[in-house]
Design a protein around this motif. Structure first.
Motif, PDB file in Angstrom:
ATOM      1  N   LYS A 242       0.828  -1.206   0.000  1.00 38.79           N
ATOM      2  CA  LYS A 242       0.000   0.000   0.000  1.00 38.79           C
ATOM      3  C   LYS A 242       0.861   1.254   0.000  1.00 38.79           C
ATOM      4  O   LYS A 242       0.547   2.236  -0.680  1.00 38.79           O
ATOM      5  N   ARG A 243       1.947   1.241   0.775  1.00 36.11           N
ATOM      6  CA  ARG A 243       2.839   2.400   0.791  1.00 36.11           C
ATOM      7  C   ARG A 243       3.424   2.648  -0.597  1.00 36.11           C
ATOM      8  O   ARG A 243       3.543   3.800  -1.038  1.00 36.11           O
ATOM      9  N   ARG A 244       3.765   1.565  -1.293  1.00 35.64           N
ATOM     10  CA  ARG A 244       4.332   1.716  -2.633  1.00 35.64           C
ATOM     11  C   ARG A 244       3.263   2.189  -3.627  1.00 35.64           C
ATOM     12  O   ARG A 244       3.552   2.981  -4.529  1.00 35.64           O
ATOM     13  N   ILE A 245       2.042   1.710  -3.453  1.00 38.26           N
ATOM     14  CA  ILE A 245       0.934   2.160  -4.300  1.00 38.26           C
ATOM     15  C   ILE A 245       0.708   3.650  -4.099  1.00 38.26           C
ATOM     16  O   ILE A 245       0.571   4.418  -5.063  1.00 38.26           O
TER      17      ILE A 245
ATOM     18  N   GLY B  46       1.334   5.940  -7.177  1.00 45.40           N
ATOM     19  CA  GLY B  46       0.061   6.149  -7.861  1.00 45.40           C
ATOM     20  C   GLY B  46      -0.292   5.029  -8.821  1.00 45.40           C
ATOM     21  O   GLY B  46      -1.218   5.152  -9.631  1.00 45.40           O
ATOM     22  N   ILE B  47       0.412   3.922  -8.713  1.00 49.99           N
ATOM     23  CA  ILE B  47       0.195   2.806  -9.635  1.00 49.99           C
ATOM     24  C   ILE B  47      -0.975   1.944  -9.182  1.00 49.99           C
ATOM     25  O   ILE B  47      -1.166   1.695  -7.998  1.00 49.99           O
ATOM     26  N   LYS B  48      -1.762   1.500 -10.157  1.00 43.45           N
ATOM     27  CA  LYS B  48      -2.831   0.530  -9.914  1.00 43.45           C
ATOM     28  C   LYS B  48      -2.645  -0.637 -10.877  1.00 43.45           C
ATOM     29  O   LYS B  48      -2.037  -0.490 -11.943  1.00 43.45           O
ATOM     30  N   GLY B  49      -3.165  -1.809 -10.493  1.00 46.42           N
ATOM     31  CA  GLY B  49      -3.035  -2.978 -11.353  1.00 46.42           C
ATOM     32  C   GLY B  49      -4.300  -3.806 -11.359  1.00 46.42           C
ATOM     33  O   GLY B  49      -4.997  -3.893 -10.340  1.00 46.42           O
ATOM     34  N   ARG B  50      -4.608  -4.404 -12.505  1.00 53.81           N
ATOM     35  CA  ARG B  50      -5.825  -5.222 -12.615  1.00 53.81           C
ATOM     36  C   ARG B  50      -5.608  -6.660 -12.177  1.00 53.81           C
ATOM     37  O   ARG B  50      -6.575  -7.364 -11.901  1.00 53.81           O
TER      38      ARG B  50
ATOM     39  N   ASN C 153      -1.715   0.498 -14.658  1.00 48.87           N
ATOM     40  CA  ASN C 153      -2.336   1.656 -15.296  1.00 48.87           C
ATOM     41  C   ASN C 153      -1.311   2.629 -15.864  1.00 48.87           C
ATOM     42  O   ASN C 153      -1.663   3.624 -16.473  1.00 48.87           O
ATOM     43  N   VAL C 154      -0.028   2.352 -15.639  1.00 46.86           N
ATOM     44  CA  VAL C 154       1.012   3.247 -16.145  1.00 46.86           C
ATOM     45  C   VAL C 154       2.161   2.427 -16.685  1.00 46.86           C
ATOM     46  O   VAL C 154       2.384   1.295 -16.285  1.00 46.86           O
ATOM     47  N   GLU C 155       2.888   3.008 -17.599  1.00 48.61           N
ATOM     48  CA  GLU C 155       4.149   2.460 -18.067  1.00 48.61           C
ATOM     49  C   GLU C 155       5.160   3.581 -17.974  1.00 48.61           C
ATOM     50  O   GLU C 155       4.969   4.654 -18.523  1.00 48.61           O
ATOM     51  N   ILE C 156       6.244   3.329 -17.247  1.00 44.50           N
ATOM     52  CA  ILE C 156       7.251   4.350 -17.023  1.00 44.50           C
ATOM     53  C   ILE C 156       8.322   4.212 -18.102  1.00 44.50           C
ATOM     54  O   ILE C 156       9.092   3.273 -18.093  1.00 44.50           O
ATOM     55  N   GLU C 157       8.334   5.140 -19.041  1.00 40.18           N
ATOM     56  CA  GLU C 157       9.260   5.063 -20.172  1.00 40.18           C
ATOM     57  C   GLU C 157      10.552   5.823 -19.878  1.00 40.18           C
ATOM     58  O   GLU C 157      10.627   6.629 -18.963  1.00 40.18           O
ATOM     59  N   GLN C 158      11.504   5.604 -20.702  1.00 39.03           N
ATOM     60  CA  GLN C 158      12.820   6.193 -20.480  1.00 39.03           C
ATOM     61  C   GLN C 158      12.767   7.715 -20.472  1.00 39.03           C
ATOM     62  O   GLN C 158      13.431   8.365 -19.681  1.00 39.03           O
ATOM     63  N   GLU C 159      11.915   8.328 -21.353  1.00 32.26           N
ATOM     64  CA  GLU C 159      11.934   9.778 -21.442  1.00 32.26           C
ATOM     65  C   GLU C 159      11.380  10.461 -20.203  1.00 32.26           C
ATOM     66  O   GLU C 159      11.561  11.652 -20.006  1.00 32.26           O
ATOM     67  N   HIS C 160      10.712   9.723 -19.312  1.00 32.88           N
ATOM     68  CA  HIS C 160      10.160  10.320 -18.107  1.00 32.88           C
ATOM     69  C   HIS C 160      11.211  10.520 -17.021  1.00 32.88           C
ATOM     70  O   HIS C 160      10.944  11.156 -16.017  1.00 32.88           O
ATOM     71  N   PHE C 161      12.392   9.970 -17.203  1.00 40.23           N
ATOM     72  CA  PHE C 161      13.372  10.029 -16.132  1.00 40.23           C
ATOM     73  C   PHE C 161      14.075  11.371 -16.030  1.00 40.23           C
ATOM     74  O   PHE C 161      14.666  11.681 -15.021  1.00 40.23           O
ATOM     75  N   GLY C 162      14.031  12.168 -17.111  1.00 41.55           N
ATOM     76  CA  GLY C 162      14.639  13.483 -17.037  1.00 41.55           C
ATOM     77  C   GLY C 162      16.154  13.432 -17.187  1.00 41.55           C
ATOM     78  O   GLY C 162      16.737  12.403 -17.470  1.00 41.55           O
ATOM     79  N   GLU C 163      16.774  14.586 -16.979  1.00 41.27           N
ATOM     80  CA  GLU C 163      18.209  14.684 -17.181  1.00 41.27           C
ATOM     81  C   GLU C 163      18.976  14.221 -15.954  1.00 41.27           C
ATOM     82  O   GLU C 163      18.416  14.028 -14.882  1.00 41.27           O
TER      83      GLU C 163
END
Length: 361
Positions: free
Chosen positions: A273-276, A280-284, A341-351
């Motif tokens: 729950k703390r990690r959720i 903000g991740i949810k899973g089916r 509900n999310v996919e964390i892609e490489q471009e989201h990591f920033g500089e």
């Protein structure tokens, strides 16, 4: 004040062979080769007991058997290695999203800024190695430094099951003494070529100009010129799509009754729950993972059309627990979510992130 990155290189110890020894207690303490056989084929990995006799990866099975007559050959199980590798990487992601896997058994982590707000990369590496041991059951070694090349080099210093740090002020003196074949990126052929012109260690390499090294080794010449001076500007390149979110725990004593099962799972669920809440991740799909006292693993899952809320996840875990009687006492429980509900892609990591360096790693 000098600004510097804090990089960890984590390298699993004899990964494939160690997995086989973990999953099959009869193999523990014995020389094991993964892949090949006594007549043909190639060894993919060797246990430390086998390495004592000179057995190495990429060696023919026939030669390996000659070097170690009692060598036990086992077939590789890459699905199992990938499963555990993914589990290990999830531990990395609890500390940083800047994770660059090199293979199933090693990765770079940039912890310059990290999720646990710990300024010490050395302590983070110790914690990660401890978690891998407790949660996965395997040993890992680590190297810590201010760039990837030095971190990779450091991870070999105290293998197996150890770690080492190379501070900026120590780097050049360390590299001058390092045998040329120990430099990451210098293979056997290149090392022999270097030795033929009098380059046996970092000090020798340092005596040659960029022009000479480039003429002799092409584009790699500039790389060799820089690394012996502790210069390696390559950043950790994350390439991650999160496919699951999970929490699990390995118990000091095996659990064998319903009350202890539920108490253990509740603690794991609270961590999930703390990690959720943090991500903000949810899973089916809800999955219950069970590792029994004999190290066999069972998973039970249920998939929903909509993302279940926290209470529904807990109820599902209880339903999965009661689905069938547990075969043996339990060594580990895990609760996971997938179909996220999310996919964390490489471009989201920033500089690349930087912090002031206080002289410690």
């Amino acid at each position: 004040m000098e600004k510097v990155r804090k990089i960890i290189h984590v390298d699993m110890d004899a990964f494939y062979a160690s997995v086989e020894q973990m999953d099959n207690p009869d193999l523990r303490g014995k020389p094991v080769a993964v892949g090949g056989n006594r007549e043909r084929g190639v060894v993919a990995a060797a246990s430390y007991e086998a390495r004592f006799y000179g057995v190495r990866s990429a060696m023919s099975g026939k030669l390996a058997a000659l070097k170690c007559p009692k060598l036990v050959f086992v077939k590789p199980r890459f699905d199992r290695y990938k499963e555990l590798s993914n589990q290990i990487r999830e531990i990395f992601y609890d500390y940083t999203d800047l994770v660059e896997p090199l293979s199933l058994d090693e990765a770079f982590l940039d912890v310059t800024e990290n999720k646990v707000n710990n300024p010490s990369a050395t302590l983070i590496a110790q914690e990660i190695r401890g978690r891998i041991r407790e949660e996965v059951g395997l040993n890992a070694s680590a190297g810590i430094s201010y760039n990837k090349f030095l971190a990779k080099t450091a991870s070999d210093i105290n293998k197996p099951n150890g770690q080492a740090v190379i501070l900026p002020k120590e780097a050049e003196a360390f590299l001058e003494k390092l045998p040329i074949e120990k430099f990451f990126g210098i293979g056997k052929v290149t090392a022999e070529k270097m030795k033929s012109i009098g380059i046996h260690n970092g000090h020798d390499l340092k005596q040659f100009s960029i022009q000479y090294l480039t003429k002799k080794f092409g584009k790699s010449g500039l790389h060799f010129f820089n690394i012996v001076r502790g210069i390696h500007l390559s950043e950790v390149q994350p390439n991650r799509i999160r496919k699951s979110l999970s929490a699990e725990n390995t118990f000091e004593k095996d659990l064998s009754d319903r009350v202890s099962f539920e108490a253990a799972l509740l603690e794991i669920f609270e961590e999930l729950k703390r990690r959720i809440n943090r991500t903000g991740i949810k899973g089916r799909t809800v999955t219950l993972k069970i590792k029994y006292s004999d190290f066999t693993i069972q998973t039970r899952s249920k998939t929903f059309e909509q993302y279940p809320e926290e209470q529904k996840i807990w109820e599902t875990v209880m339903d999965l627990l009661q689905q069938d009687a547990l075969a043996l006492p339990v060594r580990l429980f895990g609760i996971g979510l997938s179909n996220l509900n999310v996919e964390i892609e490489q471009e989201h990591f920033g500089e690349q992130l930087w912090i002031d360096f206080d002289g410690e790693l």
